[in-house]
Design an enzyme around this catalytic site. Structure first.
Site, mmCIF file in Angstrom:
data_model
loop_
_atom_site.group_PDB
_atom_site.id
_atom_site.type_symbol
_atom_site.label_atom_id
_atom_site.label_comp_id
_atom_site.label_asym_id
_atom_site.label_seq_id
_atom_site.Cartn_x
_atom_site.Cartn_y
_atom_site.Cartn_z
ATOM 1 N N ASP A 51 38.700 43.462 31.961
ATOM 2 C CA ASP A 51 39.936 43.252 32.695
ATOM 3 C C ASP A 51 39.986 41.829 33.219
ATOM 4 O O ASP A 51 38.946 41.220 33.528
ATOM 5 C CB ASP A 51 40.047 44.226 33.865
ATOM 6 C CG ASP A 51 40.202 45.673 33.413
ATOM 7 O OD1 ASP A 51 40.502 45.896 32.221
ATOM 8 O OD2 ASP A 51 40.028 46.568 34.253
ATOM 9 N N ARG A 52 41.170 41.302 33.361
ATOM 10 C CA ARG A 52 41.352 39.909 33.795
ATOM 11 C C ARG A 52 40.547 39.541 35.044
ATOM 12 O O ARG A 52 39.888 38.490 35.068
ATOM 13 C CB ARG A 52 42.846 39.640 34.013
ATOM 14 C CG ARG A 52 43.123 38.224 34.513
ATOM 15 C CD ARG A 52 44.595 37.921 34.543
ATOM 16 N NE ARG A 52 44.823 36.549 35.017
ATOM 17 C CZ ARG A 52 45.837 35.786 34.629
ATOM 18 N NH1 ARG A 52 46.719 36.256 33.788
ATOM 19 N NH2 ARG A 52 45.961 34.564 35.110
#
Length: 247
Positions: A75-76
């Site tokens: 995830d970012r």
């Protein structure tokens, strides 16, 4: 172990260089910086794949396009160990390792509260809403629902927070964040699945700490280890405790 250091970078800004954990003609293992998307997304922000291609092109003075195969995702807001393929053959073989579950992924995270046991397995059915980019736990048999399984071990407890090691047995979107929140222990800093207990601006405490797999060419076991930064809440526990849990 690291060949370059990402020092002095503003949070969320592309690094000038990467911490390299492993590199040969077939693979590139790096420490993903937090708050950078792995691949191009709707924001249009600079993504990790593009940065790595530019980095390899610059370091090796390569003409033309550079191949960089994405094998797994983070995830970012999450940082830590990632492996990329530098050839299509390596990408294909690593993807097969993921499918056959010989590709291991271990994480360290800090959660609010205490889990029901010192160690255990969480199994849920997760459903992703692509429009909102959110995932929820649903009943078994729900159309589109996918099984998510992880093992956890609690390593320590301090200031109302637990340090937890997580071994992923499946690779669902937002899996660790959703499953631990559903178990009553949302991740520190997670604005999406723990907004009730976290403050805006807090960095999510989830780190890709171990990536292990058979080398796609030599077949020898490769293990990448990355420890979280020594800042709150990670620094509530000794670095030796965190590293020892991964060995």
């Amino acid at each position: 172990m690291a060949q370059s250091v990402n020092g002095g970078r503003e949070e969320g800004q592309p690094p000038a260089s990467f911490d390299i954990l492993f590199e040969d003609n077939h693979l590139l293992g790096i420490v993903k910086p937090v708050n950078i998307p792995v691949q191009e997304d709707a924001t249009g922000d600079t993504d990790l794949l593009t940065l790595l291609k530019e980095d390899v092109k610059r370091r090796y003075n390569k003409p033309g396009n550079v191949f960089m195969g994405l094998v797994h995702r983070l995830d970012r807001p999450v940082g830590g160990a990632m492996i990329f393929a530098k050839t299509s053959k390596a990408a294909s073989r690593l993807s097969e390792s993921v499918r056959s579950r010989s590709f291991r992924k271990g994480y360290l995270t800090v959660v609010h509260g205490k889990l029901p046991a010192a160690s255990g397995r969480l199994r849920d059915i997760l459903l992703k809403n692509a429009k909102t980019n959110t995932v929820t736990v649903v009943r078994e048999g729900t159309p589109g629902g996918k099984e998510a399984v992880l093992d956890y071990t609690v390593l320590g407890f301090a200031e109302g927070l637990s340090l937890v090691k997580v071994d992923l047995l499946t690779g669902r979107s937002h899996q660790i964040r959703v499953q631990l929140a559903h178990a009553g222990c949302p991740l520190y800093g997670d604005q999406k699945y723990g907004a009730a207990v976290n403050k805006p601006g807090q960095q999510i405490a989830l780190w890709s700490s171990l990536v292990g797999f058979p080398h796609p060419v030599t077949k020898q076991e490769v293990e990448l280890i990355s420890l979280p930064p020594r800042q709150y809440p990670w620094d509530l526990w000794p670095e030796k405790l965190q590293e020892g849990a991964l060995r």
